[in-house]
Design an enzyme around this catalytic site. Structure first.
Site, PDB file in Angstrom:
ATOM      1  N   SER A  62       6.693   7.482  12.804  1.00  0.00           N
ATOM      2  CA  SER A  62       6.643   6.181  12.133  1.00  0.00           C
ATOM      3  C   SER A  62       7.388   5.076  12.876  1.00  0.00           C
ATOM      4  O   SER A  62       8.267   5.325  13.690  1.00  0.00           O
ATOM      5  CB  SER A  62       7.259   6.369  10.753  1.00  0.00           C
ATOM      6  OG  SER A  62       7.801   5.187  10.265  1.00  0.00           O
ATOM      7  N   ASP A  75       3.976  -1.062  11.417  1.00  0.00           N
ATOM      8  CA  ASP A  75       3.519   0.271  11.045  1.00  0.00           C
ATOM      9  C   ASP A  75       2.902   0.901  12.289  1.00  0.00           C
ATOM     10  O   ASP A  75       2.162   0.243  13.015  1.00  0.00           O
ATOM     11  CB  ASP A  75       2.476   0.188   9.923  1.00  0.00           C
ATOM     12  CG  ASP A  75       2.194   1.564   9.364  1.00  0.00           C
ATOM     13  OD1 ASP A  75       2.748   1.906   8.307  1.00  0.00           O
ATOM     14  OD2 ASP A  75       1.437   2.322  10.008  1.00  0.00           O
ATOM     15  N   ARG A  80      -0.861  12.870  10.172  1.00  0.00           N
ATOM     16  CA  ARG A  80       0.437  13.508  10.444  1.00  0.00           C
ATOM     17  C   ARG A  80       0.628  14.720   9.557  1.00  0.00           C
ATOM     18  O   ARG A  80       0.345  14.644   8.360  1.00  0.00           O
ATOM     19  CB  ARG A  80       1.583  12.522  10.185  1.00  0.00           C
ATOM     20  CG  ARG A  80       1.628  11.473  11.233  1.00  0.00           C
ATOM     21  CD  ARG A  80       2.794  10.535  11.112  1.00  0.00           C
ATOM     22  NE  ARG A  80       2.732   9.656  12.262  1.00  0.00           N
ATOM     23  CZ  ARG A  80       3.147   8.406  12.290  1.00  0.00           C
ATOM     24  NH1 ARG A  80       3.692   7.875  11.219  1.00  0.00           N
ATOM     25  NH2 ARG A  80       3.023   7.696  13.378  1.00  0.00           N
ATOM     26  N   ARG A  84       9.224   3.041  11.185  1.00  0.00           N
ATOM     27  CA  ARG A  84      10.245   2.597  10.224  1.00  0.00           C
ATOM     28  C   ARG A  84      11.580   2.320  10.923  1.00  0.00           C
ATOM     29  O   ARG A  84      12.201   3.203  11.489  1.00  0.00           O
ATOM     30  CB  ARG A  84      10.406   3.618   9.087  1.00  0.00           C
ATOM     31  CG  ARG A  84      10.861   4.991   9.503  1.00  0.00           C
ATOM     32  CD  ARG A  84      10.751   5.980   8.336  1.00  0.00           C
ATOM     33  NE  ARG A  84       9.355   6.306   8.076  1.00  0.00           N
ATOM     34  CZ  ARG A  84       8.927   7.474   7.596  1.00  0.00           C
ATOM     35  NH1 ARG A  84       9.782   8.417   7.299  1.00  0.00           N
ATOM     36  NH2 ARG A  84       7.648   7.691   7.401  1.00  0.00           N
ATOM     37  N   ASP A 120       0.797  -1.223   0.000  1.00  0.00           N
ATOM     38  CA  ASP A 120       0.000   0.000   0.000  1.00  0.00           C
ATOM     39  C   ASP A 120       0.834   1.280   0.000  1.00  0.00           C
ATOM     40  O   ASP A 120       0.364   2.337  -0.380  1.00  0.00           O
ATOM     41  CB  ASP A 120      -0.938   0.021   1.227  1.00  0.00           C
ATOM     42  CG  ASP A 120      -0.200  -0.204   2.542  1.00  0.00           C
ATOM     43  OD1 ASP A 120       1.039  -0.321   2.522  1.00  0.00           O
ATOM     44  OD2 ASP A 120      -0.848  -0.272   3.597  1.00  0.00           O
ATOM     45  N   HIS A 121       2.092   1.190   0.397  1.00  0.00           N
ATOM     46  CA  HIS A 121       2.917   2.403   0.473  1.00  0.00           C
ATOM     47  C   HIS A 121       3.633   2.692  -0.843  1.00  0.00           C
ATOM     48  O   HIS A 121       3.596   3.806  -1.350  1.00  0.00           O
ATOM     49  CB  HIS A 121       3.977   2.265   1.570  1.00  0.00           C
ATOM     50  CG  HIS A 121       3.464   2.460   2.962  1.00  0.00           C
ATOM     51  ND1 HIS A 121       2.528   1.652   3.538  1.00  0.00           N
ATOM     52  CD2 HIS A 121       3.772   3.388   3.906  1.00  0.00           C
ATOM     53  CE1 HIS A 121       2.282   2.080   4.782  1.00  0.00           C
ATOM     54  NE2 HIS A 121       3.022   3.131   5.020  1.00  0.00           N
TER      55      HIS A 121
HETATM   56  C1  MIC Z   1       3.894   6.559   8.235  1.00  0.00           C
HETATM   57  O1  MIC Z   1       2.714   6.876   8.342  1.00  0.00           O
HETATM   58  O2  MIC Z   1       4.833   7.316   8.546  1.00  0.00           O
HETATM   59  C2  MIC Z   1       4.230   5.186   7.700  1.00  0.00           C
HETATM   60  C3  MIC Z   1       4.859   5.355   6.386  1.00  0.00           C
HETATM   61  O3  MIC Z   1       3.064   4.436   7.533  1.00  0.00           O
HETATM   62  C4  MIC Z   1       5.151   4.520   8.725  1.00  0.00           C
HETATM   63  C5  MIC Z   1       5.750   3.281   8.285  1.00  0.00           C
HETATM   64  C6  MIC Z   1       6.876   3.466   7.346  1.00  0.00           C
HETATM   65  O4  MIC Z   1       7.662   4.401   7.485  1.00  0.00           O
HETATM   66  O5  MIC Z   1       7.002   2.611   6.482  1.00  0.00           O
HETATM   67  C7  MIC Z   1       4.535   4.261  10.088  1.00  0.00           C
HETATM   68  O6  MIC Z   1       3.668   5.004  10.489  1.00  0.00           O
HETATM   69  O7  MIC Z   1       4.979   3.377  10.809  1.00  0.00           O
HETATM   70 FE1  SF4 Z   2      -0.204   4.850   5.064  1.00  0.00          FE
HETATM   71 FE2  SF4 Z   2       1.072   5.599   7.293  1.00  0.00          FE
HETATM   72 FE3  SF4 Z   2      -0.438   7.315   5.937  1.00  0.00          FE
HETATM   73 FE4  SF4 Z   2      -1.585   5.379   7.239  1.00  0.00          FE
HETATM   74  S1  SF4 Z   2      -0.401   7.037   8.131  1.00  0.00           S
HETATM   75  S2  SF4 Z   2      -2.079   6.032   5.165  1.00  0.00           S
HETATM   76  S3  SF4 Z   2      -0.134   3.714   6.987  1.00  0.00           S
HETATM   77  S4  SF4 Z   2       1.446   6.360   5.218  1.00  0.00           S
END
Ligand code: MIC
Ligand code: SF4
Length: 642
Positions: free
Chosen positions: A536, A119, A379, A538, A64-65
């Site tokens: 995140s 995640d 965010r 990550r 999905d990313h």
């Molecule tokens: C995000 O919302 O920052 C992400 C991308 O979903 C991350 C995960 C990632 O960095 O792959 C998260 O929230 O954990």
């Molecule tokens: Fe995707 Fe993270 Fe955004 Fe949710 S917050 S839609 S998991 S990038």
């Protein structure tokens, strides 16, 4: 905390430790989820563990990313995931099937279970009455291998809901209200449990909006009880057998109780650049906007998009506003296309985007220079949208849709209540799991294209580390600062390449400098303020610095997932014993951290010499984590002890 829904589930899953707040406990994990941007690394590490098949009740891998596919990298990742998952017994949700949290809630989440996801928004599942926690990919890999997940036994904060939401006020406004009370700081080690008579007025997708954005509080997770509303949702998803009623006991004890009267909640907005920079919309309405983006795992359910479509029906997006809509899942997209709501969105001028993370992670649809973007995601960190000087505001779908038409920020409460759309929960959702592929085990040959690197290798901890303070940063440094996503996302499976962009926007020379020093045996320390590593899950925000030779991070306070990731990859998380010491350390200072083996095994303050002076730090690690650090990281430790 006894008698809370949270402790009932923890008790059922406890495998190590005692259920006393602050203790380290180990719990059994029933389900795991990964997404592609953290998943490739998680699965490479799972392979390195040498376990023949996943040992969980259910493990699902979502794409999905990284769905843009400009170049071969994303597609290489997808085929690796698909074939690897098939071999090891993991369900594979194909690109286009939707955002991991939305799809998991619809199809797999189950009351009373534990879910660990790579995640940070995994707590979305808490909307259905489960303990759903975000963690680094390596922690998820270990859980897939049957290992327990370790966490600090939480203190439970109860949010007692009374009353019911007025027309135009939405679940997003509830969580923004909670963020205005609890903020993003100081909630490490807590769980938020919603309760009270107001709970039954909220549907499961609304509850999930609230628990999803609970991630921004920095808590371990958030959850709702499982009740008649949960049953209705599961039944409509054709999964009534998953129901387990879970209510708190009358005499349940909580660390703190926060009262929220839903009928007094008003439309809220988070201003740039933090989700807790919350104001009432009535205080800032009229603000000009350039873009409206509706979607993300927070607000892209059937209920949300039907609401948006009803608001936009027969109207047009204002000429100065670019409007984008990304449905959370293929289920949502197909349902709104079959019932005609999609046509209302198209006719209003919305650009329909893929059912994926997209704009939320800065993967396309970036605002213009200095632009103001109104979004329904969770965010609004600086630069995350892909435009360094853009201003991102977080609002409900109702506010977003009304403002898209007006061309400026609208307070929905200025509109007549009678105009507010009332969306009934569907009796049954459209169920088609054909894009979730089942494993074929031995029949599947794992395919590794050039974008797939190896699992990260960490060295055992040296007894003495000499180095330089390579960077000094302030408070609330997010993982988006440390390891930017957006255009760089495609390098998630390639550490040497991705590492070039560590702190890219904070200090573009940092990566090259640190790597050069590492080649000369000089390690790097990063100095930071409060809430370091917010955002995140990550683990690249630990792996890539580790690759560059970062071995020490010295801060005033850490966020949970990031500090665990640092430990997992052998980086020492130090907290200033005296926070004022932060002021006397400068970038470029040289340090010596001596006798580390004894100091780390010991448990007392750690003494580091910086510019020849002694500084004291608390090692932010449990006894088990100290052992992990001595082994140089979790992969080494697990291989040895599993
Ligand atoms: C995000 O919302 O920052 C992400 C991308 O979903 C991350 C995960 C990632 O960095 O792959 C998260 O929230 O954990
Ligand atoms: Fe995707 Fe993270 Fe955004 Fe949710 S917050 S839609 S998991 S990038």
């Amino acid at each position: 905390m006894t008698g809370s829904v949270c402790y009932k589930i923890l008790k059922d899953h406890l495998v190590e430790g005692e259920l006393v707040p602050g203790n380290e406990i180990g719990i059994r994990i029933d389900q795991t989820l990964t997404q592609d941007a953290t998943g490739t690394m998680a699965y490479l590490q799972f392979e390195a563990l040498g376990v023949p098949r996943v040992k969980t009740e259910l493990s699902v891998s979502y794409v999905d990313h990284n769905t843009l596919q400009t170049g071969f990298e994303n597609a290489d990742d997808h085929i690796y995931l698909q074939t690897m998952n098939s071999r090891y017994g993991i369900l594979y949700s194909r690109a286009g099937n939707g955002i991991c949290h939305q799809v998991h809630l619809e199809r797999f989440a189950r009351p009373g279970a534990t879910l660990l996801g790579s995640d940070s928004h995994t707590p979305t599942g808490g909307g259905i009455g489960m303990i759903a926690i975000g963690a680094g990919g390596l922690d998820v890999a270990v859980a897939m291998g049957g290992g327990p997940f370790y966490l600090t036994c939480p203190r439970v904060i109860k949010v007692n809901l009374t009353g019911s939401l007025r027309p135009w006020v939405s679940a997003k406004d509830v969580i923004l209200t909670v963020l205005s009370i609890l903020t993003t700081k100081g909630n490490v080690g807590a769980v938020v449990e919603y309760g009270g008579p107001g709970v039954e007025t909220l549907s499961v997708p609304e509850r999930a909006t609230i628990t999803n954005m609970g991630a921004e509080l920095g808590v371990t997770t958030s959850l709702f009880p499982s009740d008649a509303v949960t049953r209705r949702f599961l039944k409509a998803q054709g999964r009534e057998e998953a129901l387990k009623e879970l209510l708190p006991e009358e005499a349940a004890v909580y660390d703190r109780v926060i009262e929220i009267d839903l009928s007094a909640v008003v439309p809220m907005i988070a201003l740039p650049h933090s989700p807790d920079n919350v104001k009432k919309i009535s205080e800032v309405k009229g603000l000009p906007i350039d873009q409206v983006a509706i979607g993300s795992c927070t607000n892209s359910s059937y209920r949300d998009l039907m609401t948006v479509a009803a608001v936009l029906r027969g109207k047009k997006a204002h000429p100065s506003v670019g409007l984008g809509v990304a449905p959370g899942s293929r289920q949502v997209l197909e349902m709104i296309s079959r019932n005609g709501a999609l046509a209302d969105l198209i006719s209003a001028g919305a650009r329909i985007m893929e059912s994926a993370c997209g704009f939320c992670i800065g993967s396309g649809f970036s605002p213009k220079s200095g632009g103001a973007s109104l979004r329904t995601n969770n965010r609004n960190f600086e630069g995350r949208s892909g435009t360094a000087d853009a201003k991102v505001y977080l609002v409900s779908p109702e506010t977003a849709a009304l403002s898209a038409v007006a061309g400026a920020l609208v307070d929905p409460l200025d509109r007549p209540s009678a105009e507010c759309p009332r969306i009934a929960e569907p009796e049954s959702f459209l169920i088609d799991d054909s894009m979730i592929l089942k494993p074929e085990f031995e029949k599947s040959e794992i395919r590794r294209g050039p974008n797939i690197g190896g699992p990260p290798v960490t060295d055992p901890l040296p007894d003495e580390i000499r180095g330089i303070v390579g960077l000094k940063v302030g408070d609330k440094i997010t993982t988006d600062h440390i390891m930017p996503a957006g255009q760089r996302l495609k390098y998630r499976s390639n550490i040497p390449e991705y590492a070039k962009y560590v702190f890219e926007h904070t200090d573009p020379g940092f990566a090259a400098r640190s790597l050069k020093e590492k080649e000369h045996g000089i390690y790097t320390a990063v100095v930071g303020g409060e809430s370091y590593g917010q955002g995140s899950s990550r683990e690249h925000a630990a792996i890539c610095p580790m690759y560059l030779g970062v071995r020490l991070v010295m801060v005033k306070s850490f966020e949970r997932i990031h500090s665990t990731n640092l430990v997992n990859f052998g980086i020492l998380p130090f907290v200033f014993t005296n926070p004022a010491d932060y002021d006397s350390i400068a970038q470029g200072d040289l340090f010596i951290a001596p006798d580390l083996h004894t100091q780390i095994a010991g448990g007392a303050d750690i003494v580091v010499s910086i510019r020849g002076e002694e500084y004291r730090f608390t090692l932010f690690a449990t006894d088990r984590q100290r052992k992990i650090l001595l082994e140089g990281g979790l992969l080494n430790y697990t291989r040895k002890n599993f």
